[in-house]
Design a protein around this motif. Sequence first.
Motif, PDB file in Angstrom:
ATOM      1  N   SER A  85      -2.610   9.936  -0.032  1.00 61.21           N
ATOM      2  CA  SER A  85      -3.375   9.843  -1.287  1.00 61.21           C
ATOM      3  C   SER A  85      -2.641  10.530  -2.428  1.00 61.21           C
ATOM      4  O   SER A  85      -2.556   9.989  -3.544  1.00 61.21           O
ATOM      5  CB  SER A  85      -4.758  10.469  -1.091  1.00 61.21           C
ATOM      6  OG  SER A  85      -5.482   9.786  -0.090  1.00 61.21           O
ATOM      7  N   SER A  86      -2.097  11.713  -2.170  1.00 59.95           N
ATOM      8  CA  SER A  86      -1.341  12.412  -3.216  1.00 59.95           C
ATOM      9  C   SER A  86      -0.068  11.656  -3.569  1.00 59.95           C
ATOM     10  O   SER A  86       0.373  11.663  -4.732  1.00 59.95           O
ATOM     11  CB  SER A  86      -1.000  13.828  -2.751  1.00 59.95           C
ATOM     12  OG  SER A  86      -0.158  13.799  -1.610  1.00 59.95           O
ATOM     13  N   ALA A  89      -1.095   8.887  -5.901  1.00 60.74           N
ATOM     14  CA  ALA A  89      -1.445   9.432  -7.216  1.00 60.74           C
ATOM     15  C   ALA A  89      -0.184   9.811  -7.993  1.00 60.74           C
ATOM     16  O   ALA A  89      -0.074   9.543  -9.205  1.00 60.74           O
ATOM     17  CB  ALA A  89      -2.355  10.644  -7.046  1.00 60.74           C
ATOM     18  N   GLN A  92       1.530   6.720  -9.354  1.00 57.15           N
ATOM     19  CA  GLN A  92       0.897   6.171 -10.547  1.00 57.15           C
ATOM     20  C   GLN A  92       1.296   6.938 -11.804  1.00 57.15           C
ATOM     21  O   GLN A  92       1.432   6.358 -12.880  1.00 57.15           O
ATOM     22  CB  GLN A  92      -0.635   6.180 -10.379  1.00 57.15           C
ATOM     23  CG  GLN A  92      -1.154   5.293  -9.253  1.00 57.15           C
ATOM     24  CD  GLN A  92      -0.872   3.822  -9.479  1.00 57.15           C
ATOM     25  OE1 GLN A  92      -0.677   3.387 -10.619  1.00 57.15           O
ATOM     26  NE2 GLN A  92      -0.836   3.065  -8.392  1.00 57.15           N
TER      27      GLN A  92
END
Length: 264
Positions: A85-86, A89, A92
Amino acid sequence: MPPAYVKPYVKRGKTDASDAEAICEAVTRPTMRFVAVKSEEQQAVLILHKTRELLVRQRTMQTNALRAHLAELGIVAAQGVDGLSSLKAHFQRVMRSLPEHAAEALQAFIRMADGLVDEIERLESRILDWHRTNDASRRLATIPGIGPITASAIAANVPDASLFKTARQFAAWLGLTPRANSSGGKERQMGISKQGDAYIRRLLVSGASAVMRFTRQGDPGKAWLAGIKERKRPKVAAVAQANKTARIAWAILRRNEVFVARSA
């Protein structure tokens, strides 16, 4: 009958006549084992499981590829769901600074992985709904190390537990018993045979590993597992616990009972 048990009776060649003769010969053997006939509902649940398994493999492949490509660009994160998930992120945030073609390709990976996650969750929800309506699956879920996914897979794969005369036969069917290599009166037992249903075996070993993580010395009813953990390597101990779990599952199915833990 399993095809592997019929093949030795084929005398020569592969024709319909020789196959039919071999089947007629094999079915008369007193020790022949037969495959239980599953219902349409059980077959449908197994399709859910196989589809989920395929999508999980594809998700793993895509996330590994995403990690590898981002690592080449200097973007690295910890393993696991939180690390992924990190990683997404961070991608992005720095996407505009990356080469245009690389950013477009990596975005495709992320979109596909996110879509697979949604599909896997949808299939797991359907499996959980069936688990709640099936008595055998609910009883199996009372065993430590067996959750709804494993319980429903066993309940759908084993329509009649009485086909196995003993709990050891059931564990051997799953490939969790030692592989024999004996000759001349000298008995040798090697690693597990890994025959039978690899999907259920993998689920049982994963569940056994989870049980081991939460087992401590002195826990009521866990003396055997605690002793195995001290004497054996973690993987060997996990397989031993999975073997024990499979035998308990057979007893639960055979006797129509629920699991009751020992107090000591």
